[in-house]
Design an enzyme around this catalytic site. Structure first.
Site, mmCIF file in Angstrom:
data_model
loop_
_atom_site.group_PDB
_atom_site.id
_atom_site.type_symbol
_atom_site.label_atom_id
_atom_site.label_comp_id
_atom_site.label_asym_id
_atom_site.label_seq_id
_atom_site.Cartn_x
_atom_site.Cartn_y
_atom_site.Cartn_z
ATOM 1 N N HIS A 1 76.944 35.487 81.725
ATOM 2 C CA HIS A 1 76.874 36.869 82.251
ATOM 3 C C HIS A 1 78.384 36.752 83.187
ATOM 4 O O HIS A 1 78.349 35.720 83.915
ATOM 5 C CB HIS A 1 76.020 37.122 82.987
ATOM 6 C CG HIS A 1 74.870 37.402 82.239
ATOM 7 N ND1 HIS A 1 73.456 37.237 82.542
ATOM 8 C CD2 HIS A 1 74.443 37.707 80.799
ATOM 9 C CE1 HIS A 1 72.513 37.250 81.511
ATOM 10 N NE2 HIS A 1 73.250 37.888 80.450
ATOM 11 N N LYS B 1 78.654 34.207 93.399
ATOM 12 C CA LYS B 1 77.159 33.898 93.327
ATOM 13 C C LYS B 1 76.922 32.464 93.963
ATOM 14 O O LYS B 1 77.669 31.475 93.593
ATOM 15 C CB LYS B 1 76.738 33.737 91.807
ATOM 16 C CG LYS B 1 76.490 34.939 91.045
ATOM 17 C CD LYS B 1 76.022 34.995 89.601
ATOM 18 C CE LYS B 1 75.834 36.291 88.661
ATOM 19 N NZ LYS B 1 75.679 36.027 87.492
ATOM 20 N N TYR C 1 69.503 33.421 93.195
ATOM 21 C CA TYR C 1 70.938 33.487 93.540
ATOM 22 C C TYR C 1 71.176 34.652 94.322
ATOM 23 O O TYR C 1 70.600 35.685 94.344
ATOM 24 C CB TYR C 1 71.889 33.692 92.042
ATOM 25 C CG TYR C 1 71.320 34.541 91.207
ATOM 26 C CD1 TYR C 1 72.043 35.573 91.091
ATOM 27 C CD2 TYR C 1 70.284 34.599 90.366
ATOM 28 C CE1 TYR C 1 71.746 36.825 90.189
ATOM 29 C CE2 TYR C 1 69.836 35.576 89.225
ATOM 30 C CZ TYR C 1 70.774 36.591 89.188
ATOM 31 O OH TYR C 1 70.376 37.665 88.312
ATOM 32 N N ASP D 1 71.467 39.312 74.849
ATOM 33 C CA ASP D 1 72.372 37.888 74.873
ATOM 34 C C ASP D 1 72.807 37.800 73.426
ATOM 35 O O ASP D 1 73.945 37.092 73.309
ATOM 36 C CB ASP D 1 71.662 37.067 76.010
ATOM 37 C CG ASP D 1 71.998 37.231 77.367
ATOM 38 O OD1 ASP D 1 72.743 38.184 77.471
ATOM 39 O OD2 ASP D 1 71.477 36.617 78.030
#
Length: 182
Positions: free
Chosen positions: A66, A72, A132, A168
């Site tokens: 991603h 992040k 995250y 995905d």
């Protein structure tokens, strides 16, 4: 490593591995995941996190790749994961390259991922908790994706049988997302 020995630079500019001390005793342990000033010093710019996320996944779950338009800071807080960061910044000299490390309870690493880089992880333990922080709020359509098994990226995943979401499984290749780079 930087001068404070807690932040390691990688071959991908701006991608940082943070490994702060762990203080253990009979009760358990304590550790700082990061310090804002140290991170900003190592990264070279201000970082303001606005959202925190937490996922739990089972063994062989693979999430990603991603690509977010925000920074992040990722941490595996229980279990162990194979953490992968792919440089998908079109202007970067390391475009298309990736790093792969293990992180989790055996080393307590965190990884800072700059905006525009791809993030993916594979769960190596029975269960893993992955948290995250992000510098922008998630919303549909903000992220791009690249297929986890793209041969142009060449990630060697530590499983023969990844469990991947339908979304995905159908992600485009790096060539399809960035045709101008090929």
């Amino acid at each position: 490593m930087t001068e404070n020995n807690f932040i390691e630079t990688t071959e991908l500019e701006g991608v940082l591995i943070i490994e702060r001390p762990v203080y253990e005793d009979a009760r358990g342990f304590f550790r700082e995941t990061f310090r804002k000033g140290e991170l900003e010093n190592a990264f070279g710019q201000k970082v303001d996190f606005v959202q925190a996320n937490h996922s739990r996944s089972s063994k062989d779950s693979l999430r990603g790749i991603h690509i977010a338009p925000w920074h992040k800071l990722v941490t595996c807080t229980s279990g162990q994961v194979q953490q992968v960061v792919v440089d998908t910044r079109p202007g970067s000299p390391t475009f298309g390259k990736h790093i792969s490390i293990t992180m989790g309870e055996d080393n307590w690493r965190s990884v800072f991922i700059p905006e525009g880089c791809g993030n993916a992880f594979l769960v190596l333990s029975d269960i893993a908790d992955y948290t995250y922080l992000t510098t922008d709020h998630w919303a549909p359509g903000k992220e791009k994706e690249v297929h986890f098994a793209d041969s142009d990226v060449g990630i060697i995943w530590q499983t023969e049988t990844p469990i991947v979401s339908d979304k995905d499984k159908h992600n485009p290749t790096l060539r399809e997302v960035y045709p101008e780079k090929f």
